[in-house]
Scaffold this motif. Structure first.
Motif, short mmCIF file in Angstrom:
data_model
loop_
_atom_site.label_atom_id
_atom_site.label_comp_id
_atom_site.label_asym_id
_atom_site.label_seq_id
_atom_site.Cartn_x
_atom_site.Cartn_y
_atom_site.Cartn_z
N ALA A 1 0.83 -1.20 0.00
CA ALA A 1 0.00 0.00 0.00
C ALA A 1 0.87 1.26 0.00
CB ALA A 1 -0.93 -0.01 1.20
N ALA A 2 1.96 1.25 0.77
CA ALA A 2 2.84 2.41 0.82
C ALA A 2 3.48 2.69 -0.54
CB ALA A 2 3.92 2.20 1.87
N LEU A 3 3.95 1.64 -1.20
CA LEU A 3 4.55 1.81 -2.53
C LEU A 3 3.51 2.30 -3.54
CD1 LEU A 3 6.84 -1.34 -2.69
CD2 LEU A 3 7.60 1.05 -2.61
N ALA A 4 2.30 1.77 -3.45
CA ALA A 4 1.24 2.20 -4.36
C ALA A 4 0.91 3.67 -4.14
CB ALA A 4 0.00 1.33 -4.16
N LEU A 5 0.88 4.09 -2.87
CA LEU A 5 0.64 5.50 -2.58
C LEU A 5 1.75 6.38 -3.14
CD1 LEU A 5 -0.71 5.57 1.09
CD2 LEU A 5 -1.71 6.75 -0.88
N PHE A 6 2.98 5.95 -2.96
CA PHE A 6 4.12 6.70 -3.49
C PHE A 6 3.97 6.88 -5.01
CE2 PHE A 6 8.30 7.46 -5.16
CZ PHE A 6 8.98 8.17 -4.18
N ASP A 7 3.69 5.79 -5.71
CA ASP A 7 3.56 5.85 -7.16
C ASP A 7 2.40 6.75 -7.58
OD1 ASP A 7 5.68 4.13 -7.23
OD2 ASP A 7 4.66 2.55 -8.37
N ALA A 8 1.28 6.67 -6.85
CA ALA A 8 0.13 7.50 -7.18
C ALA A 8 0.46 8.97 -7.00
CB ALA A 8 -1.07 7.10 -6.33
N CYS A 9 1.19 9.28 -5.93
CA CYS A 9 1.60 10.67 -5.69
C CYS A 9 2.49 11.19 -6.81
CB CYS A 9 2.33 10.77 -4.35
SG CYS A 9 1.26 10.59 -2.90
N VAL A 10 3.41 10.36 -7.24
CA VAL A 10 4.30 10.76 -8.34
C VAL A 10 3.52 10.93 -9.63
CG1 VAL A 10 6.29 10.08 -9.73
CG2 VAL A 10 6.32 9.72 -7.26
N ALA A 11 2.55 10.03 -9.85
CA ALA A 11 1.76 10.08 -11.08
C ALA A 11 0.97 11.39 -11.21
CB ALA A 11 0.80 8.90 -11.14
N VAL A 12 0.47 11.92 -10.09
CA VAL A 12 -0.35 13.14 -10.16
C VAL A 12 0.46 14.41 -10.00
CG1 VAL A 12 -2.40 11.92 -9.35
CG2 VAL A 12 -0.96 13.13 -7.69
N THR A 13 1.73 14.29 -9.59
CA THR A 13 2.55 15.49 -9.39
C THR A 13 3.78 15.55 -10.27
OG1 THR A 13 3.93 14.50 -7.65
CG2 THR A 13 1.85 15.56 -6.96
N GLY A 14 4.32 14.38 -10.67
CA GLY A 14 5.58 14.35 -11.41
C GLY A 14 6.78 14.73 -10.56
N ARG A 15 6.66 14.61 -9.22
CA ARG A 15 7.71 15.10 -8.32
C ARG A 15 8.16 14.00 -7.36
NH1 ARG A 15 7.32 20.63 -7.44
NH2 ARG A 15 9.20 20.37 -6.16
#
Length: 249
Positions: free
Chosen positions: A81-95
């Motif tokens: 879940a933590a890795l999925a959250l990290f990837d989702a955050c990067v996907a919507v911000t590019g940061r």
């Protein structure tokens, strides 16, 4: 454009006491993995029964399903879940450089707490066990600093820190797709690649941290997490493995 992963249902609730409570109610009738998302929660909770505020515009979700494997393996889904959250955050911000993972179950943005994860097992009368993974993300708003205990990291939101505006629906699609990818990897390759990926994104690795439980406190250098997901600290009395605690920087 990210598409919703196959095999997962999605249910949007306008208002509910908490998505974790709703997961417990629907577990006996569950026929497939399902993501629950609420616009408003009236009685949300965090780890150790702590209250969780629910401003409008944030993500309040729970994934409920019957994972494969023994109980210790099931508990490792918090790292998925933590890795999925990290990837989702990067996907919507590019940061990607702005985010980090804090053991055992938080996502940090610029050093502040952006998201939290809470796992609950739901046992059924038939002996079947469902796993509920509650996930909250401060997309639009974050609680004030006064709402967290002394020493805890400050709450932040995507909007306040990065000026990124994303709807809960959009974020949930990215999260569900990323979770499906890591779950597939975990079931086929085990925890080792998940552990490696988590450590590559870990906050304060190699630095001094303090792990507190309700009865003890351990300070040491954050060395790694072991094959069971336990925090490993290098202390004055040697290596110490900690299965559960709150970590302070």
């Amino acid at each position: 454009m990210t598409v919703w992963p196959q095999g997962y249902e999605r249910r949007i609730l306008e208002e509910v006491d908490s998505t974790l409570s709703e997961a417990a109610r629907i577990a006996p009738t569950l026929t497939a993995p399902i993501w629950l998302m609420a616009r408003v929660q009236t009685a949300a909770r965090g780890r150790r029964g702590r209250a969780w505020t629910s401003p409008l515009g944030n993500l309040y979700s729970t994934l409920i399903y019957r994972p494969e494997g023994p109980v210790p393996q099931v508990a490792l889904r918090s790292f998925i879940a933590a890795l999925a959250l990290f990837d989702a955050c990067v996907a919507v911000t590019g940061r990607a450089e702005c985010f980090a993972l804090k053991w055992p179950n938080d996502v940090l943005l610029n050093g502040g707490k952006l998201a939290g994860i809470l796992l609950e097992s739901l046992s059924q009368g038939s002996g079947a066990m469902h796993l509920a993974i509650g996930i909250g993300v401060n997309l639009a708003d974050a609680p004030g600093a006064a709402s967290v205990e002394p020493g805890a990291v400050r709450p932040v939101s995507l909007a306040s820190e990065l000026g990124v505006l994303v709807t809960p629906d959009e974020f949930l699609t990215e999260l569900a797709a990323a979770y499906d990818r890591y779950e597939t990897q975990f079931t086929s390759l085990g925890f080792a690649p998940i552990r490696e990926a988590w450590l590559a994104r870990a906050a304060r690795l190699g630095e001094r941290v303090v792990a507190r439980t309700t009865t003890s406190e351990t300070a040491g250098i954050f060395e790694t997490i072991d094959a069971d997901g336990q925090l490993v600290l290098s202390t004055d009395r040697g290596r110490v493995r900690i299965p559960a605690a709150d970590v302070y920087f």
